[in-house]
Motif scaffolding. Structure first.
Motif, PDB file in Angstrom:
ATOM      1  N   SER A  12      49.665  34.922  43.299  1.00  0.00           N
ATOM      2  CA  SER A  12      48.814  35.252  44.446  1.00  0.00           C
ATOM      3  C   SER A  12      47.344  34.953  44.226  1.00  0.00           C
ATOM      4  N   LEU A  13      46.910  34.781  42.970  1.00  0.00           N
ATOM      5  CA  LEU A  13      45.496  34.504  42.742  1.00  0.00           C
ATOM      6  C   LEU A  13      45.185  33.049  43.065  1.00  0.00           C
ATOM      7  N   ARG A  14      43.915  32.784  43.334  1.00  0.00           N
ATOM      8  CA  ARG A  14      43.488  31.409  43.594  1.00  0.00           C
ATOM      9  C   ARG A  14      43.400  30.665  42.268  1.00  0.00           C
ATOM     10  N   ALA A  15      43.933  29.459  42.223  1.00  0.00           N
ATOM     11  CA  ALA A  15      43.920  28.658  40.997  1.00  0.00           C
ATOM     12  C   ALA A  15      42.624  27.856  40.911  1.00  0.00           C
ATOM     13  N   LEU A  16      41.952  27.959  39.774  1.00  0.00           N
ATOM     14  CA  LEU A  16      40.738  27.189  39.516  1.00  0.00           C
ATOM     15  C   LEU A  16      41.076  26.156  38.446  1.00  0.00           C
TER      16      LEU A  16
END
Length: 814
Positions: free
Chosen positions: A188-192
């Motif tokens: 669910s986290l944004r991928a950097l």
């Protein structure tokens, strides 16, 4: 150069327009990530949506929960009402009364007395969460499953098409080797995605950004939320991925505190490439996928797709990546090497040149090279090739590019029309970053057309769209642009909060140009709010940015602003040294060619008094450069104050010349739309009437100027009137009324030297030794290298009658 100031048309920062995320569903917390917010003995659980205080549990209705969690997540800044309406209700023009009711209900739940101790009202702007808060996050197995995304409003045949595709996919899967099943809950986290680590010859250096761009697009297409490529490039600019790891980690924690870092590494061995894609946690790989192939791009695609599966996504079966040549072009553009990008485009073969993506990159590179007519032709040719039905996002990108061309040509009506079409295309698409850019483009055009309210609304919508797409660089530029709009409207308190947020993000993202502009605007705002010490605290940062920035109009503006800050704090020696460097007196042209000649000339007059050379420079700078209105210097506060300096000097020696100066100033004021312009034009008439001895006309003009400044609510304008008005009233023997006017700026006497002098002048006239002594000490503390007039430094000779002036605590409000 409004567009440069607002980050709209920046060379070296191509508008990639990769559709990222979903625009723009109402905020509903972090899907799949359970968060516990702890504050003041209470907890808010994002999984259960319950507010717990002691043994009491309160299930929050959806809007209340979403509003509260949005304020807590953005507790580092004030949140505007329009932003809350857009984020929670999905539209900025929702009924504001509903928001007021929700806030009131939240306060009653959190604060027993319903006060705003937790959710503070920011006047004329919005709200801010102010309680110290701890956030615990976990990806627990028992976290609430993510809700299915709401489909966009499309025709029913789309559902039939997807059902058919699902059946075909299942049939296809039966014939394929088994592959890892996606996890029950997607990451669910944004991928950097960081620039790739490349272990190969120097010829492959482009892969550092090329593989990063490929992985970002691949993960995005698989359904993973990602940070846009230009944000990552800004964050890592000038830092080595190994030696600069600590700085990169700090920047990530500042700009994307809730993100997962993805690192690609590629090694070339014996004609084959081995590529690894890893999700990092605390510097070590927690998930990783590896692939080998003779073609580095194929290996990178396979490794990234493997990571996407581990993250719970299903990669696209079709090859959505660009070819080798266009990927090299994108890498060069991301690195800011526009000449190299142009050369690479020339090497693309004829088949590749038919690719619409090639045609877009070609047109954009032509625009960055300053060939506006050719760029317009190329964008228009691409638009003729693309249909709104088949390629809405790419068509919108081309329209955004064309809008940039129109801006540079000064055709703001055409710019707005192009942005309108792009926005219409993107409303039903999954491309929030490109939508945010289109809204920014339309807002910039509206600013130039003086449609300020419409521009403000679009900047707010742009910010929400850019945040939805994870584009913090775009968000910071939207904050900067919106702050400039508020500043133009004289809403300095709201502008200050926006500039502070923009400066924080742009610093973390290492965008020197826009960070410099944000710093300049924040410093100017502090000065208008009579906060010179706050401005001085930022001076070292501004000086550092000036040293790092290339020569440009923004850098020249920053140098001027630094001198104004130093002057406002009484550091006159440094101001003289700075002026000597910027405009050497011995140089033939002096400041004549400087882009901020007017302001520098005014500084010199204030430092040198009525020195002939300085006065002539000021008079010359007030003359329009040509008959063309577009060539006139910007007006408003700076020009109004410059006219006043010239008028005051003429009043000391030539009354007839002073009349001519006032007539010229009035002609300028009649044509200048800035809201503060009437303040200075009316003040000039007041001072001329006072010099003639016409007390009735002088009093009337002073009062009109004061009323206009009151309506604008800008402290520096009030002070500009109070200084001559108080002096004139005291000369008329009217100490009581002088005290009332001085009371209008008394609140700033502890921070601003000129405001402190106004109070000192009144107390000296009243002859109250204790009050005079306190006022003198205050002025001395703020003086720096500025001299306090001798007549104010001597103890007063007599005490004033009690009736001369009301007690300060009972000074009537106006």
């Amino acid at each position: 150069m409004v567009a440069r100031r607002l980050g709209y048309a920046r060379p070296g920062l191509p508008a990639s327009g990769c559709p990222i995320g979903r625009y723009y569903a109402p905020h509903n917390g972090s899907i799949g990530m359970r968060k516990i917010y702890r504050f003041a003995g209470s907890t808010l659980d994002s999984a259960t949506r319950e507010l717990v205080h002691g043994t009491q549990r309160q299930l929050l209705p959806p809007r209340m929960f979403e509003c509260l969690s949005w304020l807590i997540e953005h507790r580092d800044r004030a949140v505007g009402r329009d932003e809350l309406l857009a984020a929670v209700w999905g539209q900025v023009d929702a009924d504001a009364n509903v928001l007021v009711q929700v806030i009131a209900r939240l306060r009653r739940l959190i604060d027993a007395d319903g006060a705003d101790s937790a959710i503070r009202t920011v006047p004329r702007f919005g709200y801010r969460w102010v309680l110290p808060t701890q956030i615990d996050s976990s990806e627990a197995a028992d976290a609430v499953a993510p809700a299915a995304p709401v489909p966009p409003p499309r025709a029913n045949w789309l559902y039939l098409r997807w059902a058919l595709l699902l059946v075909l996919a299942l049939l296809f899967a039966v014939q394929q080797p088994p592959r890892p099943a996606p996890s029950a809950q997607a990451y669910s986290l944004r991928a950097l995605v960081l620039p790739a680590r490349i272990d190969a010859s120097a010829d492959h250096a482009w892969l550092r950004l090329g593989l990063m761009a490929l992985a970002i697009e691949r993960l995005r297409t698989a359904g993973q939320a990602v940070v846009p490529a230009d944000n990552v490039v800004a964050l890592t600019r000038g830092l080595d991925l190994v030696s600069g790891a600590a700085a990169i980690d700090a920047n990530i924690a500042e700009a994307w505190p809730h993100s997962g870092v993805v690192q690609l590494s590629a090694q070339q061995r014996e004609g084959h490439w081995r590529v690894q894609a890893a999700l990092l946690r605390e510097g070590a790989a927690s998930l990783h996928s590896e692939a080998s192939h003779a073609d580095v791009l194929e290996a990178a695609r396979n490794a990234t797709d493997g990571l996407a599966r581990l993250l719970g996504h299903i990669p696209p079966t079709a090859d959505t990546a660009t070819g080798d040549g266009l990927l090299q072009v994108e890498a060069a553009a991301l690195a800011g090497h526009s000449d190299e990008a142009f050369a690479l485009l020339d090497r693309v073969d004829e088949a590749g040149r038919q690719n619409p993506e090639y045609r877009y990159q070609r047109a954009w590179s032509t625009f960055l090279a300053g060939q506006l007519d050719q760029a317009a032709t190329e964008f228009q040719g691409l638009l003729a090739q693309l249909s709104a039905a088949d390629a809405p996002v790419l068509r919108a990108r081309a329209l955004n590019g064309l809008a940039n061309v129109y801006y540079q040509r000064g055709d703001f009506a055409a710019q707005r029309a192009a942005a309108d079409e792009a926005i219409a295309l993107l409303q039903a698409e999954d491309a929030p970053v490109e939508l945010g850019r289109a809204l920014m483009g339309r807002a910039v055009a509206q600013v130039r057309q003086n449609a300020i309210d419409a521009a403000r609304r679009d900047f707010q919508l742009a910010r929400v769209a850019l945040e939805s797409g994870g584009d913090r660089l775009g968000m910071a530029r939207a904050d900067l642009a919106l702050g400039v709009v508020y500043k133009r409207q004289g809403r300095f308190g709201e502008a200050r909060a926006l500039f502070q947020g923009a400066l924080l993000n742009l610093g973390a993202l290492r965008d020197v140009h826009d960070e410099l502009l944000a710093c300049v605007h924040l410093l100017e705002t502090h000065l208008q709010l009579l906060e010179p010490a706050d401005a001085l605290a930022l001076e070292p940062r501004l000086r550092n940015l000036i040293e790092r920035a290339p020569d440009s109009a923004a850098r020249s503006l920053a140098q001027l602003t630094r001198l104004e800050v130093l002057q406002a704090n009484g550091r006159l020696g440094e101001v003289r040294a700075g002026l000597a460097l910027l405009c050497p007196v011995q140089a033939a042209q002096g400041c004549a060619q400087h882009p901020w000649r007017l302001q520098l000339a005014a500084l010199r007059v204030q430092l040198e008094g009525n020195a002939p050379v300085a006065l002539q420079e000021l008079a010359d700078s007030l003359q329009p450069a040509s008959a063309d209105a577009s060539a006139r210097k910007p007006g408003g506060r700076d020009q109004g104050r410059a006219w006043l300096l010239l008028l005051r000097e003429r009043l000391t020696r030539d009354a007839a010349d002073a009349e001519r100066v006032l007539a010229r100033m009035q002609a300028w004021a009649d044509a200048d739309p800035a809201p503060e312009t009437p303040v200075y034009a009316t003040l000039a008439r007041a001072e001329l009437a006072a010099a003639r001895g016409n007390a009735t006309a002088a009093r009337s003009a002073f009062e009109r100027a004061l009323a206009t400044a009151d309506a604008n609510q800008t402290p520096s304008d009030l002070l500009a009137i109070a200084q001559p008005y108080v002096a004139w009233l005291l000369a008329q023997g009217n100490a009581a009324e002088a005290g009332v006017v001085a009371g209008r700026v008394a609140a700033w006497a502890r921070a601003d030297f000129a405001a402190a002098l106004v109070q000192l002048r009144v107390q000296a006239a009243l002859g109250r030794p204790a009050a005079w002594q306190a006022a003198l000490l205050q002025a001395q503390a703020l003086a720096g290298e500025r001299a306090i007039p001798a007549e104010l430094s001597r103890p007063p000779q007599r005490a004033a009658a009690a009736a001369d002036l009301p007690t300060p605590s009972h000074t009537p409000a106006r």
